[in-house]
Design a protein around this motif. Structure first.
Motif, PDB file in Angstrom:
ATOM      1  N   SER A 196      58.447  23.993  -2.982  1.00 26.92           N
ATOM      2  CA  SER A 196      57.868  23.290  -3.988  1.00 26.92           C
ATOM      3  C   SER A 196      58.015  23.381  -5.444  1.00 26.92           C
ATOM      4  O   SER A 196      56.862  23.460  -6.035  1.00 26.92           O
ATOM      5  N   ASP A 197      59.319  23.960  -5.003  1.00 27.41           N
ATOM      6  CA  ASP A 197      59.508  23.532  -6.743  1.00 27.41           C
ATOM      7  C   ASP A 197      60.319  22.250  -7.338  1.00 27.41           C
ATOM      8  O   ASP A 197      60.160  20.960  -6.425  1.00 27.41           O
ATOM      9  N   ARG A 229      54.443  29.474  -0.972  1.00 25.31           N
ATOM     10  CA  ARG A 229      54.183  28.854   0.754  1.00 25.31           C
ATOM     11  C   ARG A 229      54.873  27.228   0.506  1.00 25.31           C
ATOM     12  O   ARG A 229      54.850  26.267   0.863  1.00 25.31           O
ATOM     13  N   ALA A 230      56.363  27.636   1.114  1.00 19.82           N
ATOM     14  CA  ALA A 230      57.155  26.587   1.386  1.00 19.82           C
ATOM     15  C   ALA A 230      57.153  25.581   2.277  1.00 19.82           C
ATOM     16  O   ALA A 230      56.486  25.810   3.660  1.00 19.82           O
ATOM     17  N   LEU A 231      56.635  24.383   2.436  1.00 18.92           N
ATOM     18  CA  LEU A 231      56.036  23.642   3.375  1.00 18.92           C
ATOM     19  C   LEU A 231      56.842  22.473   3.631  1.00 18.92           C
ATOM     20  O   LEU A 231      57.636  21.890   2.823  1.00 18.92           O
ATOM     21  N   GLU A 232      56.599  22.119   5.371  1.00 18.23           N
ATOM     22  CA  GLU A 232      57.392  20.900   5.124  1.00 18.23           C
ATOM     23  C   GLU A 232      57.814  19.664   4.466  1.00 18.23           C
ATOM     24  O   GLU A 232      55.706  19.158   5.055  1.00 18.23           O
ATOM     25  N   GLY A 233      57.613  18.879   3.928  1.00 14.07           N
ATOM     26  CA  GLY A 233      57.534  17.539   3.072  1.00 14.07           C
ATOM     27  C   GLY A 233      57.819  18.282   1.385  1.00 14.07           C
ATOM     28  O   GLY A 233      57.498  17.258   0.611  1.00 14.07           O
ATOM     29  N   GLY A 234      57.066  19.080   1.331  1.00 11.49           N
ATOM     30  CA  GLY A 234      57.405  19.862   0.069  1.00 11.49           C
ATOM     31  C   GLY A 234      56.591  19.206  -0.786  1.00 11.49           C
ATOM     32  O   GLY A 234      55.062  18.486  -0.352  1.00 11.49           O
ATOM     33  N   GLY A 266      51.294  20.216  -6.459  1.00  7.52           N
ATOM     34  CA  GLY A 266      51.040  20.895  -5.356  1.00  7.52           C
ATOM     35  C   GLY A 266      51.864  20.702  -4.151  1.00  7.52           C
ATOM     36  O   GLY A 266      51.818  19.101  -3.827  1.00  7.52           O
ATOM     37  N   ALA A 267      52.103  21.537  -3.552  1.00  7.41           N
ATOM     38  CA  ALA A 267      51.820  20.611  -1.399  1.00  7.41           C
ATOM     39  C   ALA A 267      50.601  20.966  -0.854  1.00  7.41           C
ATOM     40  O   ALA A 267      50.933  20.222   0.343  1.00  7.41           O
ATOM     41  N   ARG A 293      47.087  19.745   3.393  1.00  9.51           N
ATOM     42  CA  ARG A 293      48.489  19.509   4.300  1.00  9.51           C
ATOM     43  C   ARG A 293      48.306  18.283   2.730  1.00  9.51           C
ATOM     44  O   ARG A 293      47.542  16.623   2.960  1.00  9.51           O
ATOM     45  N   LEU A 294      48.630  17.623   1.538  1.00  6.95           N
ATOM     46  CA  LEU A 294      48.452  16.345   0.360  1.00  6.95           C
ATOM     47  C   LEU A 294      49.715  15.589   0.962  1.00  6.95           C
ATOM     48  O   LEU A 294      50.909  15.741   1.145  1.00  6.95           O
ATOM     49  N   GLY A 295      48.953  14.109   0.882  1.00  7.11           N
ATOM     50  CA  GLY A 295      50.018  12.643   1.533  1.00  7.11           C
ATOM     51  C   GLY A 295      50.433  12.077   0.406  1.00  7.11           C
ATOM     52  O   GLY A 295      51.325  11.879  -0.615  1.00  7.11           O
TER      53      GLY A 295
END
Length: 373
Positions: free
Chosen positions: A108-109, A134-139, A155-156, A182-184
């Protein structure tokens, strides 16, 4: 029909379908197409290794207006360039500056880049912005607005959205919700109000000037299999409209002042096939009221006029389709070409820029043939 015949047929059709059409070839495909001015756009690769990040100037002939015949320049031109250490999955220009901010889709950085004239023609990394742990796939998704001190909203997921000052890294705002949606997408619709679209169809609207809880617009009812949603917002004097597109092609237009109701809706003719859902986009035209573009399901960009849609669900066909990428031959692996991103020109009503999985970039000014019927 042979590939060469298909290409020739499309070329002949394009003579009456476009006012202008220009093509550029990148070394690697891009998912990001971000305007840095009315004449320049920033693109960057998304492969796992080192990628180019480029600022391209549009062909001057496209921008020449009534004097096209006097302008010989028909090519894109690289005006700034640099390299990233990894993929670029999201990129935003900071209005009023010569900076762009990126996310690599792995954490998320954020990464901050300068295109200043002081750096010559080099795009140089100048800093970073820390995201959620909290690193998420898709960043992370990123939004920016004009301000005296450059700031970025990022934000992620919905519970991670925050506003950060670029120069100091100071946290200026955090969305008051614990929902892990989850953000799109993430975008400002005014100087202080933003909307956040989530994969599950939820849309949050909040004001960075207050700590009040956000307004939540729940997803439209969807039948069948679980779906993923994409969203775009269009703000105007009469309010803020949002368009939500599902992975099944269901498309709903609503007004955030009445989040529970649908102004209009339609079923689009889209096929999931082998598409990558991270490439799907829906976007409002900024200078053509009521029109949207949809891409990512195939090698075609589709244009729709939502102002003629009704409140009842109906099947609709696009009023224009850009097939220029789709007529390209498949790659060596036999995989057909898919659109990886598109964006409307901020000022020219019917001009779009699109990118595809074969590295091609097209900028095109289409003709509304329905207007004469």
């Amino acid at each position: 029909m042979e590939c060469d015949d298909i290409l020739e047929e499309w070329f002949m059709e394009s003579i009456k379908m476009y006012r202008d059409l220009y093509v550029y070839q990148l070394g690697c495909p891009t998912r990001v197409t971000e305007w840095t001015s009315e004449k320049t756009v920033c693109v960057a690769g998304y492969t796992s290794s080192k990628n180019e990040i480029l600022e391209l100037r549009l062909p001057l002939k496209l921008l020449a207006g009534e004097n096209k015949g006097l302008c010989a320049e028909r090519d894109f031109r690289v005006v700034h360039g640099g390299f990233t250490d990894g993929p670029v999955c999201c990129l935003r220009h900071i209005p009023g500056t010569r900076c762009v901010v990126t996310n690599d889709g792995l954490s998320s950085d954020l990464q901050v880049w300068s295109m200043s004239v002081d750096d010559g023609d080099v795009i140089r990394r100048t800093g970073s912005v820390e995201g959620s742990r909290r690193a998420l796939e898709g960043g992370s998704k990123i939004a920016a607005r004009l301000s005296s001190q450059p700031q970025v909203l990022h934000g992620a997921q919905s519970g991670d959205i925050r506003l950060t000052e670029l120069s100091s890294g100071q946290l200026l705002y955090k969305l008051e919700t614990e929902s892990p949606d989850r953000l799109g997408s993430l975008q400002f619709v005014s100087d202080s109000v933003f909307v956040a679209g989530c994969w599950n169809g939820n849309v949050y609207m909040a004001d960075t000037r207050t700590s009040a809880a956000p307004q939540l617009s729940p997803p439209p009812e969807a039948s069948g299999e679980p779906v993923r949603w994409w969203m775009d917002a269009s703000a105007g004097p009469s309010g803020c409209r949002i368009v939500r597109l599902s992975s099944s092609g269901q498309t709903v237009i609503s007004d955030l002042r009445n989040p529970g109701g649908a102004m209009s809706q339609a079923q689009l003719d889209v096929q999931m096939g082998r598409c990558n859902l991270d490439n799907v986009r829906v976007s409002w035209a900024p200078a053509l009221d009521g029109w949207i573009a949809v891409s990512g399901f195939s090698g075609v960009v589709q244009i729709y006029n939502t102002s003629i849609w009704k409140a009842e669900m109906q099947n609709v066909q696009p009023l224009f389709q850009h097939r220029g990428h789709a007529v390209s031959p498949p790659g060596g692996d036999g995989v057909p070409v898919f659109i990886t991103g598109h964006t409307w020109h901020p000022e020219q009503p019917q001009t779009l820029l699109s990118a595809a999985s074969d590295g091609s970039v097209h900028v095109w000014d289409w003709v509304d043939q329905s207007a004469g019927s």
